[in-house]
Design an enzyme around this catalytic site. Structure first.
Site, short mmCIF file in Angstrom:
data_model
loop_
_atom_site.label_atom_id
_atom_site.label_comp_id
_atom_site.label_asym_id
_atom_site.label_seq_id
_atom_site.Cartn_x
_atom_site.Cartn_y
_atom_site.Cartn_z
CG HIS A 39 22.77 -4.32 -9.81
ND1 HIS A 39 21.45 -5.13 -10.96
CD2 HIS A 39 22.87 -4.50 -8.52
CE1 HIS A 39 21.72 -6.46 -9.73
NE2 HIS A 39 22.51 -5.82 -8.92
CE LYS A 95 24.16 -9.09 -11.28
NZ LYS A 95 24.25 -9.37 -10.09
CB SER A 134 22.16 -6.48 -6.09
OG SER A 134 22.50 -6.88 -4.54
C1 LIG Z 1 25.32 -10.11 -9.25
C2 LIG Z 1 26.65 -9.03 -8.65
C3 LIG Z 1 27.59 -9.87 -8.99
C4 LIG Z 1 27.72 -11.31 -9.48
O1 LIG Z 1 28.54 -11.19 -10.57
P1 LIG Z 1 28.23 -12.18 -11.43
O2 LIG Z 1 28.57 -11.81 -13.09
O3 LIG Z 1 26.65 -12.41 -11.43
O4 LIG Z 1 28.90 -13.40 -10.68
C5 LIG Z 1 28.40 -9.02 -8.21
N1 LIG Z 1 28.31 -7.61 -7.47
C6 LIG Z 1 26.53 -7.60 -6.88
C7 LIG Z 1 26.04 -5.76 -6.83
C8 LIG Z 1 26.26 -7.85 -7.97
O5 LIG Z 1 24.75 -8.11 -7.75
#
Ligand SMILES: *Cc1c(COP(=O)(O)O)cnc(C)c1O
Length: 402
Positions: free
Chosen positions: A220, A251, A192
């Protein structure tokens, strides 16, 4: 005289300020997109994970509006009480098909998916082996499970093998009637904060060699990698060798929520054992309907085109960055870290860019290790070639020491 409650907390905040680690919310008065309205200014945004520009797309908005009319707003209760509304079931069916998995389960966030799932699978006699750079939700989940936590150096297969060899030794002699201790390897497919890729094929081979299980967080990569755009596991043809596939709907998919895909047995166990699923009100049916529409879109020819546009922009950015004096690794995902080191340098660089009309917050400890503060640039399919040129011009003005 003893400190009051607020005095004690204010002292903690002052310490954060002194270390350049204080954070604050910035109010955004616009929808998500390449332009954000912040503090009365319109800023060019390179900080969002809305990689395909779906968060404010009519495809998702129309699905959400139709769901409001049909199902209202609230879900009323947890899924196991009476909140398991049709959109959740439809979403999980398309998600499982998208991921070529037997079944899927959605949670209110990726964070709660991690915590609920790892807690359901692992206990104090087990070992969880994580890449040093995995997301905080995976570390928190591992700690909360009570299992032993082992860390391997980032993307380092030799270190992973070394840790797996030691994890295979029984921690305590198995008592009668006790189940065998389990080992779970946890990594991300696209990291991330660094935007690099895990050597997933080799990790699969290793976990099979040592009889461990594997959980891969595709937060991602979902929507972006593979012929069907379901993630890096699909691109590498190893999805069916990963016991637990995790990701977020918030995302590239432009909605909100987390998911787990895997065998029917895994999903049945989670429905019975994942506490963050059981003891939490179901997400709104509106958001489930929007996420469902996003997955349909991503799999459509328009989705393919949107994704191709993103990769073309990443390619353009790579060329533009190559011409800058700063050393940036060639991007392999939509995440491009510009590592500045000192917390204060990153904060100063972010402020300088904001003056130039560009929004990229400084990413600091504890999101990344101390002394590795950075600007985390994210490219989306909605950016134009002119947007990238404007960013490059502003980056060229950053002093090397920030
Ligand atoms: C954003 C993220 C999460 C958490 O997901 P949310 O739906 O935002 O709670 C988990 N793992 C990674 C690698 C992330 O970047």
């Amino acid at each position: 005289m003893t400190e009051t409650f607020d005095e004690a907390l204010a002292r903690q905040l002052a310490a954060l300020r002194a270390q350049g680690l204080h954070r604050e919310l910035r109010r955004v008065d616009s929808p998500q997109g390449t332009r954000l309205q912040i503090g009365g200014r319109r800023l060019l945004n390179f900080s969002s994970n809305d990689y395909l520009g779906l968060a404010n797309d009519p495809v998702l908005k129309d699905a959400a509006k139709a769901a409001v009319d049909r199902y209202g707003v609230g879900s009323g209760a947890s899924r196991l009480i009476c909140g398991s509304q049709a959109p959740h079931h439809e979403l999980e069916a398309v998600l499982a098909a998208f991921k070529h998995a037997e079944a899927a389960l959605t949670f209110s966030s990726g964070y709660t998916a991690a915590v609920g799932t790892i807690g359901a699978l692992m206990g104090k006699d087990d070992v969880i082996v994580v890449d040093r750079l995995v997301h905080a939700c995976l570390v928190d989940a591992a700690r909360l499970s009570g299992a032993k936590l082992r860390v391997f150096a980032h993307n380092d297969l030799a270190d992973l093998e070394h840790v797996l060899q030691r994890a295979g030794q029984p921690i305590s002699p198995a008592r009668h009637g006790q189940r065998h201790p389990r080992t779970l390897v946890v990594t991300e497919s696209v990291f991330s904060m660094d935007g690099d890729l895990a050597p997933l094929r080799e990790i699969v081979t290793l976990k099979e060699k040592y009889g461990a299980w594997l959980m891969v967080d595709e937060a991602h990569a979902t929507g972006l990698f593979g012929a069907g755009r379901s993630g890096l596991a699909e691109a590498l043809g190893i999805a069916d060798r990963i016991e637990v596939q995790m990701g977020t709907l918030g995302k590239a998919l432009g909605a909100a929520g987390g998911y787990i895909c895997g065998s029917r047995t895994l999903i049945d166990l989670l429905v019975n054992r994942a506490r963050s699923f059981i003891f939490s009100t179901a997400p709104s049916p509106i958001i489930a309907a929007a996420a469902w529409a996003a997955i349909d879109f991503v799999q459509s020819p328009q989705g393919q085109e949107r994704c191709a546009r993103l990769w073309a922009r990443v390619e353009q950015m790579a060329l533009l960055l190559g011409a800058l004096p700063c050393s940036v690794l060639r991007p392999v995902s939509a995440i491009i870290p510009l590592i500045l080191g000192a917390e204060a340098s990153a904060v100063a660089a972010a402020a300088h860019l904001r003056e130039q009309g560009i929004f990229i917050p400084a990413i600091r400890f504890p999101t990344v290790p101390r002394g590795q503060a950075r600007l985390r640039i994210t490219i989306t399919a909605a950016h134009t070639a002119e947007d990238l040129a404007q960013l490059t011009a502003a980056l060229a003005q950053l002093k090397p020491e920030g």
